[in-house]
Design an enzyme around this catalytic site. Structure first.
Site, short mmCIF file in Angstrom:
data_model
loop_
_atom_site.label_atom_id
_atom_site.label_comp_id
_atom_site.label_asym_id
_atom_site.label_seq_id
_atom_site.Cartn_x
_atom_site.Cartn_y
_atom_site.Cartn_z
N ARG A 1 0.85 -1.18 0.00
CA ARG A 1 0.00 0.00 0.00
C ARG A 1 0.89 1.23 0.00
NH1 ARG A 1 -3.45 -2.84 -1.49
NH2 ARG A 1 -5.48 -3.27 -0.56
N GLU B 1 -3.10 7.49 -4.23
CA GLU B 1 -3.59 6.99 -5.52
C GLU B 1 -5.11 6.79 -5.45
OE1 GLU B 1 -1.72 2.81 -4.98
OE2 GLU B 1 -3.74 2.45 -5.72
N HIS C 1 -0.93 0.23 -9.68
CA HIS C 1 -1.63 -0.80 -8.89
C HIS C 1 -2.11 -1.96 -9.77
CE1 HIS C 1 -3.58 -1.10 -4.68
NE2 HIS C 1 -3.45 -2.32 -5.19
C1 DGY Z 1 -5.64 -6.17 -2.82
O1 DGY Z 1 -6.21 -7.22 -3.13
O2 DGY Z 1 -5.60 -5.75 -1.66
C2 DGY Z 1 -4.96 -5.41 -3.90
O3 DGY Z 1 -4.35 -4.28 -3.56
C3 DGY Z 1 -5.70 -5.39 -5.19
O4 DGY Z 1 -5.38 -6.64 -5.71
#
Ligand code: DGY
Length: 343
Positions: free
Chosen positions: A259, A288, A308
């Site tokens: 993240r 983002e 992402h």
């Molecule tokens: C998640 O699954 O948490 C991702 O960031 C998107 O795949």
């Protein structure tokens, strides 16, 4: 028909999950599926209007999910991360939470390795030059960078992980094939040492010589390639900050596929500009998708940034969507949820 429709239980789905998962939901005649109709992030006002009276809710990590309405039994997120879900509120109201671990592990590990290579090998800068019509003439050291794979007689390289869960372990497995022999990791300081995990990794990868749990300073100091793979949320915010980056090796590469909030973007831009580290590969960025287009990170030549896409393969996304649907159905039909988070 009116009698039937009042008996149907409403479930709210914040985004079209594709034919496989939507069919699974619609095959349940006792469910009324209320789907956000547009191909963009669902409006919060639409959710607030539709969730009351529903028994189940499917969201993505792009939606903040706090339960509302007395009949709600389950929240199912099509993501492995769950920092967007208000866990204490769910727990307090006895709701269940489904998420999508495992199905995306390989896809995200692939992109983690991709970004490590891109950052160390000047890929982002190289692509920019080609796009601008400035293919650089070949010269002995043009666009050179540190090598991640180990050559015979080259010094051993250490791979580091901030967070050592499923995706980190799958990333390590890939790097073993690159000749990586040493691994250091940090994990939640409150968690017990992962001794059984360490020995099972050493057994599974016979060329791996060391898997060692260390503190934050040591992981910063010893890693040649450092992967940030811990959960998001307040407790990990800016865990990679100026102090951390200053401890890293000059030749090292930082990869974040977790993240954006874990890495202080301003500090990272400074670290790259002033060459405290070699490069960075980012799949996620603070703020983002509404990032500051003038942020210095975006023009740092040794910073490879992708938007992402860690889990973005067709197979994986179908797997996540279907798992999110199954989690919801499991909770509503009183069968098992295939992936329930223990609240
Ligand atoms: C998640 O699954 O948490 C991702 O960031 C998107 O795949």
């Amino acid at each position: 028909a009116s009698h039937l429709s009042t008996a149907r239980r409403k479930v709210v789905v914040s985004r079209d999950l594709g034919p496989d998962a939507m069919q699974l939901l619609r095959d349940n005649a006792n469910l009324e599926v209320v789907l956000w109709p547009e191909d963009r992030v669902c409006d919060r006002s639409w959710l607030l209007e539709n969730v009351p009276g529903s028994t189940g809710l499917i969201v993505l990590f792009t939606e903040k999910a706090s339960p509302s309405g007395p009949g709600l039994k389950v929240v199912s997120t099509m993501s492995v991360g769950y920092e967007h879900v208000n866990l204490p509120a769910l727990h307090k109201r006895g709701l269940r939470l489904g998420f999508t671990p495992d199905v995306l592990t390989d896809a995200v590990a692939d992109v983690s390795v991709m970004l490590a290579l891109m950052a160390s090998r000047n890929a982002a800068y190289g692509v920019t030059l080609v796009h601008q019509g400035q293919w650089p003439p070949f010269a002995p050291f043009t666009l050179c960078g540190p090598q991640i794979s180990t050559m015979q007689d080259s010094p051993t390289r250490t791979v580091g992980f901030l967070g050592f869960g499923r995706i980190a372990q799958a990333t390590l497995a890939r790097l073993v094939a690159f000749g990586i022999t040493h691994c250091v990791y940090t994990s939640n300081p409150g968690s017990p040492p992962k001794l059984a995990l360490e020995s099972s990794l050493l057994e599974r990868h016979p060329t791996l010589r060391e898997v060692r749990r260390v503190d934050l300073d040591t992981v910063a100091r010893e890693s040649d390639v450092l992967f940030v793979l811990a959960p998001g949320g307040e407790s990990t915010k800016h865990i990679v900050n100026e102090g951390f980056l200053r401890k890293m090796k000059k030749s090292s590469v930082l990869v974040n596929t977790a993240r954006g909030t874990l890495v202080d973007s301003d500090a990272l831009a400074k670290a790259l500009r002033e060459e405290w580290i070699w490069g960075a590969g980012l799949d996620v960025l603070e703020g983002e998708p509404c990032i500051d287009v003038n942020h210095p990170l975006l023009t740092e030549p040794r910073c490879a940034i992708v938007p992402h896409i860690g889990s973005a393969t067709f197979d994986t996304r179908v797997g996540m969507a279907v798992l999110a649907a199954r989690n919801l159905l499991g909770a509503l039909n009183g069968t098992q949820m295939p992936a329930e988070l223990d609240l």
